[in-house]
Scaffold this motif. Structure first.
Motif, PDB file in Angstrom:
ATOM      1  N   VAL A  12      -1.120  -9.440   3.067  1.00 18.94           N
ATOM      2  CA  VAL A  12      -0.512  -8.160   3.439  1.00 18.94           C
ATOM      3  C   VAL A  12      -1.271  -7.564   4.618  1.00 18.94           C
ATOM      4  N   ARG A  13      -2.592  -7.607   4.554  1.00 21.20           N
ATOM      5  CA  ARG A  13      -3.390  -7.097   5.682  1.00 21.20           C
ATOM      6  C   ARG A  13      -3.058  -7.863   6.957  1.00 21.20           C
ATOM      7  N   GLN A  14      -2.890  -9.168   6.835  1.00 31.14           N
ATOM      8  CA  GLN A  14      -2.644 -10.025   7.989  1.00 31.14           C
ATOM      9  C   GLN A  14      -1.247  -9.837   8.575  1.00 31.14           C
ATOM     10  N   PHE A  15      -0.237  -9.734   7.732  1.00 31.58           N
ATOM     11  CA  PHE A  15       1.142  -9.760   8.211  1.00 31.58           C
ATOM     12  C   PHE A  15       1.859  -8.410   8.193  1.00 31.58           C
ATOM     13  N   VAL A  16       1.281  -7.413   7.519  1.00 33.53           N
ATOM     14  CA  VAL A  16       1.947  -6.109   7.409  1.00 33.53           C
ATOM     15  C   VAL A  16       1.122  -4.994   8.053  1.00 33.53           C
ATOM     16  N   CYS A  17      -0.112  -4.883   7.655  1.00 34.28           N
ATOM     17  CA  CYS A  17      -0.926  -3.730   8.052  1.00 34.28           C
ATOM     18  C   CYS A  17      -1.058  -3.563   9.561  1.00 34.28           C
ATOM     19  N   ASP A  18      -1.174  -4.658  10.281  1.00 40.41           N
ATOM     20  CA  ASP A  18      -1.353  -4.522  11.727  1.00 40.41           C
ATOM     21  C   ASP A  18      -0.096  -4.021  12.439  1.00 40.41           C
ATOM     22  N   LYS A  19       1.010  -3.973  11.725  1.00 43.64           N
ATOM     23  CA  LYS A  19       2.257  -3.461  12.303  1.00 43.64           C
ATOM     24  C   LYS A  19       2.614  -2.062  11.789  1.00 43.64           C
ATOM     25  N   CYS A  20       1.842  -1.572  10.845  1.00 39.23           N
ATOM     26  CA  CYS A  20       2.151  -0.311  10.175  1.00 39.23           C
ATOM     27  C   CYS A  20       1.783   0.891  11.044  1.00 39.23           C
ATOM     28  N   VAL A  21       2.718   1.815  11.198  1.00 37.02           N
ATOM     29  CA  VAL A  21       2.474   3.020  11.997  1.00 37.02           C
ATOM     30  C   VAL A  21       1.503   3.969  11.309  1.00 37.02           C
ATOM     31  N   CYS A  22       1.255   3.779  10.041  1.00 42.44           N
ATOM     32  CA  CYS A  22       0.346   4.644   9.286  1.00 42.44           C
ATOM     33  C   CYS A  22      -1.057   4.052   9.177  1.00 42.44           C
ATOM     34  N   PHE A  23      -1.292   2.893   9.768  1.00 45.48           N
ATOM     35  CA  PHE A  23      -2.592   2.229   9.632  1.00 45.48           C
ATOM     36  C   PHE A  23      -3.711   3.097  10.188  1.00 45.48           C
ATOM     37  N   GLU A  24      -4.748   3.241   9.384  1.00 47.27           N
ATOM     38  CA  GLU A  24      -5.944   3.985   9.772  1.00 47.27           C
ATOM     39  C   GLU A  24      -7.137   3.209   9.226  1.00 47.27           C
ATOM     40  N   ALA A  25      -7.914   2.623  10.126  1.00 48.39           N
ATOM     41  CA  ALA A  25      -9.003   1.741   9.719  1.00 48.39           C
ATOM     42  C   ALA A  25     -10.023   2.452   8.832  1.00 48.39           C
ATOM     43  N   GLN A  26     -10.475   1.738   7.801  1.00 42.64           N
ATOM     44  CA  GLN A  26     -11.548   2.246   6.948  1.00 42.64           C
ATOM     45  C   GLN A  26     -12.854   2.173   7.723  1.00 42.64           C
ATOM     46  N   TRP A  98       6.604   8.408   5.241  1.00 43.82           N
ATOM     47  CA  TRP A  98       6.840   6.970   5.236  1.00 43.82           C
ATOM     48  C   TRP A  98       6.480   6.346   3.898  1.00 43.82           C
ATOM     49  N   CYS A  99       7.412   5.620   3.355  1.00 44.93           N
ATOM     50  CA  CYS A  99       7.079   4.735   2.252  1.00 44.93           C
ATOM     51  C   CYS A  99       6.831   3.387   2.909  1.00 44.93           C
ATOM     52  N   MET A 100       5.591   2.971   2.933  1.00 49.12           N
ATOM     53  CA  MET A 100       5.263   1.720   3.605  1.00 49.12           C
ATOM     54  C   MET A 100       5.966   0.536   2.948  1.00 49.12           C
ATOM     55  N   LEU A 101       6.122   0.553   1.650  1.00 45.36           N
ATOM     56  CA  LEU A 101       6.819  -0.537   0.978  1.00 45.36           C
ATOM     57  C   LEU A 101       8.264  -0.607   1.438  1.00 45.36           C
ATOM     58  N   ASP A 102       8.937   0.521   1.482  1.00 40.97           N
ATOM     59  CA  ASP A 102      10.328   0.552   1.909  1.00 40.97           C
ATOM     60  C   ASP A 102      10.462   0.212   3.400  1.00 40.97           C
ATOM     61  N   SER A 103       9.575   0.755   4.213  1.00 44.13           N
ATOM     62  CA  SER A 103       9.646   0.550   5.664  1.00 44.13           C
ATOM     63  C   SER A 103       9.362  -0.889   6.069  1.00 44.13           C
ATOM     64  N   TYR A 104       8.480  -1.546   5.355  1.00 39.63           N
ATOM     65  CA  TYR A 104       8.032  -2.885   5.751  1.00 39.63           C
ATOM     66  C   TYR A 104       8.388  -3.957   4.732  1.00 39.63           C
ATOM     67  N   ILE A 105       9.457  -3.739   3.986  1.00 40.75           N
ATOM     68  CA  ILE A 105       9.821  -4.664   2.918  1.00 40.75           C
ATOM     69  C   ILE A 105       9.991  -6.098   3.411  1.00 40.75           C
ATOM     70  N   SER A 106      10.590  -6.291   4.562  1.00 44.76           N
ATOM     71  CA  SER A 106      10.785  -7.665   5.040  1.00 44.76           C
ATOM     72  C   SER A 106       9.449  -8.334   5.338  1.00 44.76           C
ATOM     73  N   LEU A 107       8.493  -7.577   5.887  1.00 41.12           N
ATOM     74  CA  LEU A 107       7.164  -8.126   6.166  1.00 41.12           C
ATOM     75  C   LEU A 107       6.402  -8.405   4.874  1.00 41.12           C
TER      76      LEU A 107
END
Length: 122
Positions: A12-26, A98-107
């Protein structure tokens, strides 16, 4: 061989998170999102159930995945009320939620299926 939850998280980190508009690095873990640890990301909050749903559905279309996720995951989510309204997914507020699950379901489906096929980096 069954994949571990950590392998799914990594995918998920590899294929979803880098495309997420809500991503905020820890802090200290730039490959991890701050929302993952806080519980604000529905993907990570419900990852075990999401993986089970994706593994149970076999379709070339997204609709069966969406239907199963809504029945088996969204119904347990703290953002969805008893009537099925999700404050993230169904919001019509002037500031988008944003529901990240709903927004990125295909990823998400792609990431889980890659792990199942042994194609995701560990």
């Amino acid at each position: 061989m069954t994949a571990t939850l950590e392998e799914y998280k990594s995918a998920v980190r590899q294929f979803v998170c880098d495309k997420c508009v809500c991503f905020e690095a820890q802090k200290g873990k730039p490959e991890h999102c701050a929302h993952e640890a806080s519980g604000a990301c529905p993907i990570f909050e419900h990852l075990q159930e999401v993986v089970e749903v994706v593994r149970s559905v076999k379709s070339e279309e997204l609709t069966p995945y969406i239907d199963e996720l809504r029945q088996k995951v969204c119904c347990k989510c703290r953002h969805q009320n008893a009537e099925g309204f999700c404050e993230l997914r169904d919001s019509v507020a002037p500031v988008p939620a944003w529901c990240m699950l709903d927004s990125y379901i295909s990823l998400v489906v792609n990431a889980v299926e890659r792990v199942q096929a042994g194609e995701a980096a560990a």
